[in-house]
Write an enzyme that holds these catalytic residues in place. Structure first.
Site, PDB file in Angstrom:
ATOM      1  N   TYR A  64       0.803  -1.236   0.000  1.00 19.67           N
ATOM      2  CA  TYR A  64       0.000   0.000   0.000  1.00 19.67           C
ATOM      3  C   TYR A  64       0.829   1.277   0.000  1.00 19.67           C
ATOM      4  O   TYR A  64       0.294   2.368   0.043  1.00 19.67           O
ATOM      5  CB  TYR A  64      -0.910   0.022   1.241  1.00 19.67           C
ATOM      6  CG  TYR A  64      -1.704  -1.239   1.432  1.00 19.67           C
ATOM      7  CD1 TYR A  64      -1.596  -1.980   2.600  1.00 19.67           C
ATOM      8  CD2 TYR A  64      -2.532  -1.705   0.426  1.00 19.67           C
ATOM      9  CE1 TYR A  64      -2.325  -3.153   2.783  1.00 19.67           C
ATOM     10  CE2 TYR A  64      -3.266  -2.873   0.586  1.00 19.67           C
ATOM     11  CZ  TYR A  64      -3.154  -3.590   1.766  1.00 19.67           C
ATOM     12  OH  TYR A  64      -3.866  -4.754   1.933  1.00 19.67           O
ATOM     13  N   ASP A 103       2.906   2.718  -2.199  1.00 15.54           N
ATOM     14  CA  ASP A 103       2.946   3.627  -3.352  1.00 15.54           C
ATOM     15  C   ASP A 103       1.746   4.567  -3.298  1.00 15.54           C
ATOM     16  O   ASP A 103       1.861   5.777  -3.339  1.00 15.54           O
ATOM     17  CB  ASP A 103       2.950   2.815  -4.650  1.00 15.54           C
ATOM     18  CG  ASP A 103       4.147   1.854  -4.683  1.00 15.54           C
ATOM     19  OD1 ASP A 103       3.933   0.643  -4.619  1.00 15.54           O
ATOM     20  OD2 ASP A 103       5.285   2.343  -4.701  1.00 15.54           O
ATOM     21  N   GLN A 110      -6.063   6.558   6.712  1.00 18.80           N
ATOM     22  CA  GLN A 110      -4.714   7.016   7.066  1.00 18.80           C
ATOM     23  C   GLN A 110      -4.733   7.854   8.343  1.00 18.80           C
ATOM     24  O   GLN A 110      -3.842   7.751   9.188  1.00 18.80           O
ATOM     25  CB  GLN A 110      -4.118   7.850   5.921  1.00 18.80           C
ATOM     26  CG  GLN A 110      -3.481   7.006   4.836  1.00 18.80           C
ATOM     27  CD  GLN A 110      -2.673   7.830   3.853  1.00 18.80           C
ATOM     28  OE1 GLN A 110      -2.980   9.008   3.617  1.00 18.80           O
ATOM     29  NE2 GLN A 110      -1.639   7.246   3.279  1.00 18.80           N
ATOM     30  N   ARG A 125       6.146  -0.892   8.751  1.00 25.46           N
ATOM     31  CA  ARG A 125       6.888  -1.519   7.644  1.00 25.46           C
ATOM     32  C   ARG A 125       7.042  -0.541   6.491  1.00 25.46           C
ATOM     33  O   ARG A 125       6.558   0.601   6.575  1.00 25.46           O
ATOM     34  CB  ARG A 125       6.148  -2.790   7.205  1.00 25.46           C
ATOM     35  CG  ARG A 125       4.879  -2.519   6.429  1.00 25.46           C
ATOM     36  CD  ARG A 125       4.111  -3.793   6.083  1.00 25.46           C
ATOM     37  NE  ARG A 125       3.286  -3.580   4.895  1.00 25.46           N
ATOM     38  CZ  ARG A 125       2.355  -4.427   4.466  1.00 25.46           C
ATOM     39  NH1 ARG A 125       2.112  -5.537   5.120  1.00 25.46           N
ATOM     40  NH2 ARG A 125       1.673  -4.171   3.367  1.00 25.46           N
ATOM     41  N   GLU A 144       7.544   2.198   3.839  1.00 31.00           N
ATOM     42  CA  GLU A 144       8.061   3.575   3.816  1.00 31.00           C
ATOM     43  C   GLU A 144       7.133   4.541   4.534  1.00 31.00           C
ATOM     44  O   GLU A 144       7.553   5.276   5.428  1.00 31.00           O
ATOM     45  CB  GLU A 144       8.238   4.015   2.353  1.00 31.00           C
ATOM     46  CG  GLU A 144       8.641   5.476   2.214  1.00 31.00           C
ATOM     47  CD  GLU A 144       9.108   5.823   0.805  1.00 31.00           C
ATOM     48  OE1 GLU A 144       9.696   4.965   0.113  1.00 31.00           O
ATOM     49  OE2 GLU A 144       8.900   6.976   0.404  1.00 31.00           O
ATOM     50  N   ASP A 145       5.852   4.513   4.218  1.00 33.01           N
ATOM     51  CA  ASP A 145       4.966   5.566   4.762  1.00 33.01           C
ATOM     52  C   ASP A 145       4.679   5.359   6.239  1.00 33.01           C
ATOM     53  O   ASP A 145       4.774   6.299   7.030  1.00 33.01           O
ATOM     54  CB  ASP A 145       3.672   5.616   3.952  1.00 33.01           C
ATOM     55  CG  ASP A 145       2.871   6.874   4.304  1.00 33.01           C
ATOM     56  OD1 ASP A 145       1.728   6.732   4.716  1.00 33.01           O
ATOM     57  OD2 ASP A 145       3.443   7.981   4.224  1.00 33.01           O
TER      58      ASP A 145
HETATM   59  O1  TRH Z   1       2.176  -1.318   2.491  1.00 39.83           O
HETATM   60  P1  TRH Z   1       3.646  -1.100   2.540  1.00 39.83           P
HETATM   61  O2  TRH Z   1       4.486  -2.288   2.723  1.00 39.83           O
HETATM   62  O3  TRH Z   1       4.111  -0.356   1.212  1.00 39.83           O
HETATM   63  C1  TRH Z   1       5.336  -0.710   0.576  1.00 39.83           C
HETATM   64  C2  TRH Z   1       6.361   0.363   0.850  1.00 39.83           C
HETATM   65  O4  TRH Z   1       5.835   1.617   0.530  1.00 39.83           O
HETATM   66  C3  TRH Z   1       7.610   0.112   0.036  1.00 39.83           C
HETATM   67  O5  TRH Z   1       8.503   1.209   0.157  1.00 39.83           O
HETATM   68  C4  TRH Z   1       7.245  -0.055  -1.426  1.00 39.83           C
HETATM   69  O6  TRH Z   1       8.397  -0.384  -2.140  1.00 39.83           O
HETATM   70  C5  TRH Z   1       6.224  -1.160  -1.548  1.00 39.83           C
HETATM   71  O7  TRH Z   1       5.064  -0.808  -0.807  1.00 39.83           O
HETATM   72  C6  TRH Z   1       5.829  -1.339  -3.008  1.00 39.83           C
HETATM   73  O8  TRH Z   1       3.979  -0.081   3.711  1.00 39.83           O
HETATM   74  P2  TRH Z   1       3.804   1.473   3.851  1.00 39.83           P
HETATM   75  O9  TRH Z   1       4.791   2.197   3.002  1.00 39.83           O
HETATM   76  O10 TRH Z   1       3.788   1.773   5.303  1.00 39.83           O
HETATM   77  O11 TRH Z   1       2.360   1.795   3.252  1.00 39.83           O
HETATM   78  C7  TRH Z   1       1.226   1.409   3.976  1.00 39.83           C
HETATM   79  C8  TRH Z   1       0.172   2.495   3.828  1.00 39.83           C
HETATM   80  O12 TRH Z   1      -1.088   2.034   4.298  1.00 39.83           O
HETATM   81  C9  TRH Z   1       0.518   3.714   4.683  1.00 39.83           C
HETATM   82  O13 TRH Z   1       0.134   4.884   3.978  1.00 39.83           O
HETATM   83  C10 TRH Z   1      -0.357   3.535   5.900  1.00 39.83           C
HETATM   84  C11 TRH Z   1      -1.581   2.932   5.288  1.00 39.83           C
HETATM   85  N1  TRH Z   1      -2.453   2.174   6.191  1.00 39.83           N
HETATM   86  C12 TRH Z   1      -3.688   2.711   6.482  1.00 39.83           C
HETATM   87  O14 TRH Z   1      -4.014   3.815   6.036  1.00 39.83           O
HETATM   88  N2  TRH Z   1      -4.550   2.009   7.262  1.00 39.83           N
HETATM   89  C13 TRH Z   1      -4.218   0.784   7.779  1.00 39.83           C
HETATM   90  O15 TRH Z   1      -5.042   0.173   8.482  1.00 39.83           O
HETATM   91  C14 TRH Z   1      -2.919   0.236   7.477  1.00 39.83           C
HETATM   92  C15 TRH Z   1      -2.514  -1.078   8.034  1.00 39.83           C
HETATM   93  C16 TRH Z   1      -2.049   0.960   6.659  1.00 39.83           C
END
Ligand code: TRH
Length: 367
Positions: free
Chosen positions: A13, A15, A240, A256, A258-259
């Protein structure tokens, strides 16, 4: 100015998570944003309310021509569609074209941030794409930090938020959130956690599936169940904004990618990072580079325990003992450092401000 932000959802999620946050931050500053995304599904739960000034447009294989915006941002090098680039080249002046790169704490980021990359091949020969690297130092593009974030966090009541989820932490119960990839070290980590009263808030998807399998349970979103000294709360997908509130309400956050990794730093709480695993092991270098910055000036015992925990969690060391809470950094010192780190980061210009300044400067120069 008008912006076209291109986002290709690879997996997970992050990106779309980063692109949405950037689009909403730009719109909050009066910019007009079209977010072109190939798979907007996650926005349904991540940002169901949408955002004034952000128009989500489907990025389909067949591209219907549109007039390019004044500023074009491609997230993580996803390259806009060729016909769109051809239109960019016909505009005078051509749009500002920025490649928003992945976040890293490595040194090369400072050297590459802001560099121009002239386009030698068609479409778009002669256009100049500019690299924009997020980062943790003033010589990088900084981190997304929307106006008012830290004030909102300071005014936030974690216990009231937990109560709204139907949760009241018991005496001496630590509250931990879990958002991770598949992780063979999860069982040892959970065992350690269960040594003392812990309320574990488990995010849906990979985290819930693994915890349920390890404990022989079935996740029922919104439910709470006890397993020994462990109390499990199965979270539904949160927006978010609510995900931030989760991080602000917990004593320890496992994040985990990036965000959520950045949001855990703005939460100013102890956190454990599950870095996005890369086949060539590049994630190990990224993890160590961040730890070097994060642990600068930290008391040696705290630094050593945190590094050992993070390495073991990410499978970069076989020292499984460091996963157990008895080996974790001393909680008060860990939390104090999380606060200091957040304060130091908050002293830097945020990513959206820097991106806006760069776009306005480049536009003025080419206008
Ligand atoms: O989901 P991710 O593992 O995304 C990853 C990374 O961005 C990585 O750098 C990239 O290469 C890969 O995708 C393709 O983890 P990340 O970055 O934390 O993104 C999760 C998003 O989801 C973040 O914006 C938080 C959001 N989120 C919610 O809004 N509600 C939720 O309940 C959860 C669990 C996450």
């Amino acid at each position: 100015m008008r912006w076209d932000l291109f986002c290709r959802v690879i997996d997970n999620y992050g990106d779309i998570g980063v692109c949405w946050r950037l689009a909403a931050d730009l719109a909050g500053r009066g910019q007009v944003v079209r977010l072109w995304v190939d798979d907007p599904t996650a926005l349904g739960w991540m940002a169901p309310q949408g955002c004034q000034g952000v128009e989500v447009r489907p990025w389909r294989e067949h591209w219907d021509p549109v007039e390019p915006a004044e500023v074009v941002v491609e997230a993580f090098g996803c390259d806009p569609p060729d016909p769109y680039i051809e239109c960019m080249a016909k505009r005078s002046p051509p749009p500002v074209w920025i490649n928003l790169e992945y976040l890293s704490a490595e040194d090369y980021v400072e050297r590459c941030h802001g560099l121009p990359s002239p386009r030698w091949h068609s479409p778009g020969v002669g256009l100049v794409k500019r690299f924009f690297y997020p980062g943790f130092t003033p010589r990088t593009g900084g981190l997304l930090r929307e106006p008012g974030l830290l004030a909102r966090r300071a005014a936030f009541d974690g216990l009231a938020w937990l109560a709204r989820q139907g949760l009241t932490p018991r005496a001496h119960e630590r509250v931990v959130s879990l958002f991770c990839y598949d992780n063979p070290r999860l069982s040892v980590w959970l065992e350690g956690l269960a040594e003392r009263p812990t309320l574990l808030l488990v995010t849906p998807g990979q985290a819930a599936r693994q915890v349920a399998a390890l404990l022989g349970r079935r996740p029922r979103e919104g439910d709470t169940e006890g397993v020994g000294a462990l109390r499990l709360h199965w979270l539904p997908p949160l927006t978010q904004t609510e995900f931030d509130h989760l991080l602000w309400a917990c004593d320890l956050n496992v994040v985990r990618g990036e965000d959520s990794f950045v949001r855990a730093q703005w939460a100013a709480r102890p956190f454990l990072w599950h870095i996005y695993p890369q086949g060539d092991g590049a994630h190990a270098t990224k993890l160590e580079a961040f730890l070097d910055r994060y642990l600068e000036g930290v008391a040696p015992d705290t630094a050593q325990a945190l590094r050992a925990l993070w390495r073991a969690w990410n499978g970069l060391s076989g020292d499984l003992r460091s996963l157990r809470p008895s080996a974790w950094p001393e909680p008060t010192a860990w939390r104090a450092h999380a606060g200091r780190w957040c304060e130091a980061l908050a002293g830097q210009v945020d990513l959206c401000t820097q991106l806006l300044d760069l776009a306005q400067t480049l536009r003025a120069r080419s206008g």
